[in-house]
Write a protein that holds these residues in place. Structure first.
Motif: not given
Length: 602
Positions: A582, A597, A599, A601
């Motif tokens: 981040r 944000v 995410c 997967e």
């Protein structure tokens, strides 16, 4: 009865509790009942933790033994050394027959055993299950308090008791129920009751009934979510779960007939379910300023009146352009034709009782079906969540059985200590060489492990500006841990082989290594990172795979050219990796860190 008849001045009363459960309020309550107006003169309590507290407690005990008063010492498990001195003083001091000493503590191994034997011990644990929690709550709360006007007060107590029971029940399912074992306790319940009483008394003004809409619901939500229970929560995920429970229970709809405290999902073709039942979820197009918004929002039916239903939108606010609209600011009555029911219905299984006097509530609790409220789905968890608890108990039992098991019959642990002691002293070389068979087996196993474990690992490439890279700083810590553990494993296993072969003498580190491996425990010198408790062989196999991933990271120069992480769980600190990526993305693109944000997967 226990305090006055079953105990005397020579028997301390020790209340042991699990973390997060403070029984001192119970002792305070008993003292207030016994001494009434003279409680301040005949009862003193102290929280231990510093030398100043010890001096105050000593002085209070000395005076209490002379005057025949009561003393309560809280958190005595924090002062095991002082407890040994206290035990000797209590034995010497002459005592008035009315003297009583109470002590509260968490269950702790360092509390002197002699004090435990001398004391009358009461175990104070959280109730097991929803029904048991409700029973404890209404056994604790005075009936006159519940029956006080207005009548709506008792229903609020039911809502709060249910919320408290759900919160405690979810603690059993950590980390599914809550992400960690927060120290929720009965004190939170009592504080919430006191705050609710204060607000209700201000609103009532000597009336026997009040309009539920007059109750400051928003203030109640803030109090419970941010201060009483939420004050112990430290992350957004758990706060969101707590908020959903509070908002669902504490609303004007809670005073409707047959308000459901808990519901279970049922198929849409179930004969018992209907499209316009109270509690049914569905989709509705909201109306704002007289205009219908062509966007369906999830809503719940809270009241039915013929062909019309009253709904509450689950998403309270809607943003229209630059305007933020509260969809539930006024009552929402719609035609049943405007409500599109979900394919799954929620069937109420626990209903608030019609009569809410104290005795009626206690009867309702006793009549509650234990089987129904024991279902994890009642507290918002998957029905199979109970398997998590059973698995944890089975794992704990196996570990305890393993720790009780000797390496072989005939008390081999004493044999091991004798061998290691002689080897460390350099005595009797012939007997040192005559090692038992189980140590020879351990040596063979160590040789096999060394065949699979790499001798060293590749180093992380460092450039002049690498220190500015958050990913590099994280990976450097990972490589440092891996190389330290790898060196410790290779050194320890080689020393073990040489010791069994009689080539070297025993050291303290080698003694601990042999003892841990013989019990199938991970040696403390190797256990430098958090890992589930597994056997040594599986642990080493897992570690080798982690080292292999580290070597791949070093070969591909991952820190300067990040790619998809092959095995996130193979890092020693996965949370640190997420934080570093981040920071890396924010730094590379000059973006604000708080705007990113996460995410995922799959």
């Amino acid at each position: 009865t226990i305090v006055e008849k079953q105990c005397d001045e020579n028997t301390p009363i020790l209340m042991a509790s699990t973390p997060g459960n403070d029984p001192s309020a119970k002792i305070d309550g008993v003292a207030s009942e016994v001494f009434e107006g003279g409680m301040s003169r005949k009862y003193q309590s102290f929280a231990l933790g510093s030398p100043k507290d010890y001096d105050k407690a000593d002085a209070a005990i000395t005076q209490a033994t002379k005057k025949g008063t009561w003393v309560c010492l809280k958190n005595v498990h924090l002062s095991p050394d002082w407890l040994q001195k206290l035990e000797k003083r209590l034995h010497r001091l002459p005592k008035d027959p009315n003297f009583r000493l109470f002590m509260t503590m968490e269950i702790h191994p360092k509390v002197p055993v002699t004090l435990l034997r001398k004391s009358s011990i009461i175990i104070y644990e959280p109730p097991l299950g929803i029904k048991a929690s409700l029973q404890r709550t209404f056994n604790t709360v005075d009936g006159d308090r519940v029956d006080r006007a207005p009548e709506e007060r008792s229903r609020l107590y039911i809502l709060l008791a249910w919320l408290h029971a759900v919160i405690l029940e979810r603690l059993r399912f950590v980390p599914i129920g809550w992400s960690k074992a927060f120290e929720f306790s009965e004190t939170d319940l009592l504080c919430a009751m006191d705050a609710m009483d204060e607000w209700i008394d201000r609103i009532t003004k000597s009336r026997s009934n009040i309009d539920p809409n007059e109750i400051p619901w928003s203030a109640l939500h803030k109090m419970l979510v941010q201060y009483v229970y939420g004050g112990r929560v430290d992350n957004k995920y758990d706060t969101a779960r707590l908020t959903s429970f509070v908002q669902n229970l504490f609303s004007p709809e809670a005073f409707n007939d047959r308000f459901s405290l808990a519901s279970l999902s049922t198929p849409d073709d179930d004969e018992k379910s209907g499209d316009t039942e109270v509690g049914r979820l569905g989709f509705v197009c909201p109306t704002v300023d007289g205009s219908k918004i062509e966007r369906e929002m999830l809503a719940r039916i809270v009241q039915v009146d013929g062909n019309r239903v009253k709904i509450v939108f689950l998403d309270t606010h809607l943003v229209l352009g630059k305007k933020r609209v509260n969809l539930n600011s006024s009552e929402n009555w719609i035609e049943t034709s405007a409500f599109r029911a979900q394919s799954i219905a929620m069937q109420p299984v626990v209903i608030v009782p019609e009569k809410t006097k104290y005795q009626d509530i206690r009867k309702w609790v006793l009549d509650t079906d234990e089987v129904v409220v024991s279902n994890p789905a009642i507290v918002g968890l998957p029905p199979r969540a109970e398997l998590l608890i059973l698995g944890a108990r089975a794992n704990t039992m196996c570990q305890q059985l393993q720790s009780l098991q000797d390496v072989e019959t005939g008390n081999a642990q004493e044999e091991l200590n004798v061998i290691l002691t002689r080897a460390a002293a350099g005595d009797d070389e012939e007997e040192v060489g005559a090692v038992p068979q189980w140590m020879k087996d351990l040596r063979e196993q160590a040789s096999k492990w060394l065949e699979d474990i790499p001798k060293d690992m590749q180093k992380l490439v460092e450039k002049s500006d690498s220190i500015k890279n958050p990913l590099f700083r994280f990976m450097r810590r990972e490589f440092t841990i891996a190389s330290k553990v790898l060196k410790g494993i290779n050194t320890g296993l080689h020393n073990l082989i040489q010791f069994v072969d009689g080539e070297i003498k025993a050291t303290n580190d080698l003694r601990r290594l042999v003892q841990d491996l013989s019990k199938e425990l991970i040696p403390s010198l190797w256990n430098q990172y958090t890992m589930e408790s597994i056997g040594v062989g599986l642990w080493l196999l897992d570690f080798v795979k982690r080292v292999e991933q580290m070597n791949e990271i070093a070969q591909t120069e991952y820190v300067s050219n990040p790619q998809s992480c092959r095995w996130l769980g193979g890092l020693f600190s996965p949370a640190g990796f997420i934080a570093s990526t981040r920071q890396y993305v924010a730094q590379k693109n000059a973006w604000p860190l708080e705007s990113l944000v996460l995410c995922v997967e799959i």
